[in-house]
Design an enzyme around this catalytic site. Structure first.
Site, mmCIF file in Angstrom:
data_model
loop_
_atom_site.group_PDB
_atom_site.id
_atom_site.type_symbol
_atom_site.label_atom_id
_atom_site.label_comp_id
_atom_site.label_asym_id
_atom_site.label_seq_id
_atom_site.Cartn_x
_atom_site.Cartn_y
_atom_site.Cartn_z
ATOM 1 N N LEU A 33 -6.377 -8.941 6.775
ATOM 2 C CA LEU A 33 -5.931 -9.659 5.585
ATOM 3 C C LEU A 33 -6.699 -9.224 4.338
ATOM 4 O O LEU A 33 -7.801 -8.672 4.436
ATOM 5 C CB LEU A 33 -6.130 -11.163 5.794
ATOM 6 C CG LEU A 33 -5.242 -11.832 6.848
ATOM 7 C CD1 LEU A 33 -5.770 -13.225 7.163
ATOM 8 C CD2 LEU A 33 -3.797 -11.897 6.362
ATOM 9 N N SER A 34 -6.138 -9.515 3.185
ATOM 10 C CA SER A 34 -6.842 -9.321 1.924
ATOM 11 C C SER A 34 -8.117 -10.161 1.942
ATOM 12 O O SER A 34 -8.084 -11.338 2.301
ATOM 13 C CB SER A 34 -5.934 -9.766 0.762
ATOM 14 O OG SER A 34 -6.604 -9.650 -0.471
ATOM 15 N N GLY A 35 -9.244 -9.542 1.619
ATOM 16 C CA GLY A 35 -10.512 -10.258 1.605
ATOM 17 C C GLY A 35 -11.229 -10.289 2.945
ATOM 18 O O GLY A 35 -12.290 -10.902 3.075
ATOM 19 N N SER A 36 -10.662 -9.619 3.949
ATOM 20 C CA SER A 36 -11.282 -9.661 5.285
ATOM 21 C C SER A 36 -12.533 -8.795 5.373
ATOM 22 O O SER A 36 -13.370 -9.003 6.252
ATOM 23 C CB SER A 36 -10.273 -9.222 6.354
ATOM 24 O OG SER A 36 -9.829 -7.898 6.116
ATOM 25 N N GLY A 37 -12.664 -7.823 4.468
ATOM 26 C CA GLY A 37 -13.840 -6.956 4.486
ATOM 27 C C GLY A 37 -13.525 -5.497 4.788
ATOM 28 O O GLY A 37 -14.432 -4.705 5.034
ATOM 29 N N LYS A 38 -12.247 -5.141 4.779
ATOM 30 C CA LYS A 38 -11.839 -3.769 5.120
ATOM 31 C C LYS A 38 -12.538 -2.740 4.245
ATOM 32 O O LYS A 38 -13.166 -1.794 4.753
ATOM 33 C CB LYS A 38 -10.314 -3.592 4.969
ATOM 34 C CG LYS A 38 -9.484 -4.432 5.913
ATOM 35 C CD LYS A 38 -7.988 -4.170 5.748
ATOM 36 C CE LYS A 38 -7.448 -4.437 4.359
ATOM 37 N NZ LYS A 38 -7.589 -5.838 3.913
ATOM 38 N N SER A 39 -12.432 -2.887 2.930
ATOM 39 C CA SER A 39 -13.008 -1.895 2.021
ATOM 40 C C SER A 39 -14.532 -1.890 2.080
ATOM 41 O O SER A 39 -15.159 -0.830 2.042
ATOM 42 C CB SER A 39 -12.542 -2.146 0.577
ATOM 43 O OG SER A 39 -11.154 -1.918 0.478
ATOM 44 N N SER A 106 -1.571 -3.185 5.942
ATOM 45 C CA SER A 106 -0.581 -2.734 6.948
ATOM 46 C C SER A 106 -0.229 -3.878 7.895
ATOM 47 O O SER A 106 -0.664 -3.904 9.034
ATOM 48 C CB SER A 106 -1.077 -1.493 7.703
ATOM 49 O OG SER A 106 -2.423 -1.565 8.088
#
Length: 199
Positions: A33-39, A106
């Site tokens: 999700l957005s804000g999950s920490g991916k980046s 995605s």
């Protein structure tokens, strides 16, 4: 397709590039999700791989949506095309021996399956950043979740558009319970053996 003549037999092979770099190309595909920490995790992973003398490239929404995909919106068809182009670009990097890190929501299994097929399943590592939506909302400095809940952003993943969790990711990391260092160490333990060139 007539008048297009393949030149692949004249080009240097992937193995030539990998020997030059001393590493195997690999796609590390973050979903969540957005804000999950991916980046955040992707950037930290890139730094750790770089310290080890390994060539990496991050692909994320900022450098893709502002460039090669700047003509795409967020309709279902555009989301598919967004991921398709990312996967095709990622395949070029991987085939050049570069460790490629993709950080994109995605949001469904079909999109991720398409990306894996384009890149090649042997070259594709799916990493699910499974941070709960409540934590993602607390971290949301841009206020996107609040806008989505007010109806100001339509088709926002996790609020007004669905997110399908991966069925069998290669690695699952919950950044609400793991530190950044712990997340990166788990990734390194999984990835490093895959990018070592076999003697």
């Amino acid at each position: 397709m007539e008048h297009i003549y393949p030149i692949f037999d004249k080009m240097l092979s992937r193995q030539d590039k990998e020997r030059l770099l001393g590493q195997r190309g690999l796609m590390i595909w973050f979903t969540g999700l957005s804000g999950s920490g991916k980046s955040t995790v992707a950037i930290a992973l890139e730094r750790e791989l770089h310290k080890r003398g390994l060539l990496c490239r991050i692909l994320d929404g900022d450098n893709i949506r502002c460039g090669i995909n700047n003509n795409l919106g967020f309709s279902p068809a555009d989301r598919v095309e967004n991921i398709r182009r990312i996967a095709e670009v990622g395949k070029l990097f991987v085939d050049t021996g570069i460790i490629t890190i993709a950080a994109f929501i995605s949001p469904n299994n079909d999109l991720r399956e398409m990306a894996a097929k384009i890149i090649g399943k042997d070259n594709f590592v799916e990493v699910y950043i499974s941070t709960p939506i409540e934590v993602c909302e607390q971290r949301d400095v841009k206020g996107l979740y609040a806008k989505a809940r007010r109806g100001e952003i339509k088709d926002f993943t996790g609020v007004s558009a669905p997110f399908e969790a991966p069925q069998s990711p290669d690695l699952e990391l919950d950044t609400s319970s793991l530190s950044l260092e712990e997340s990166v160490n788990s990734l390194l333990n999984y990835i490093l053996p895959k990018i070592e060139l076999k003697k």
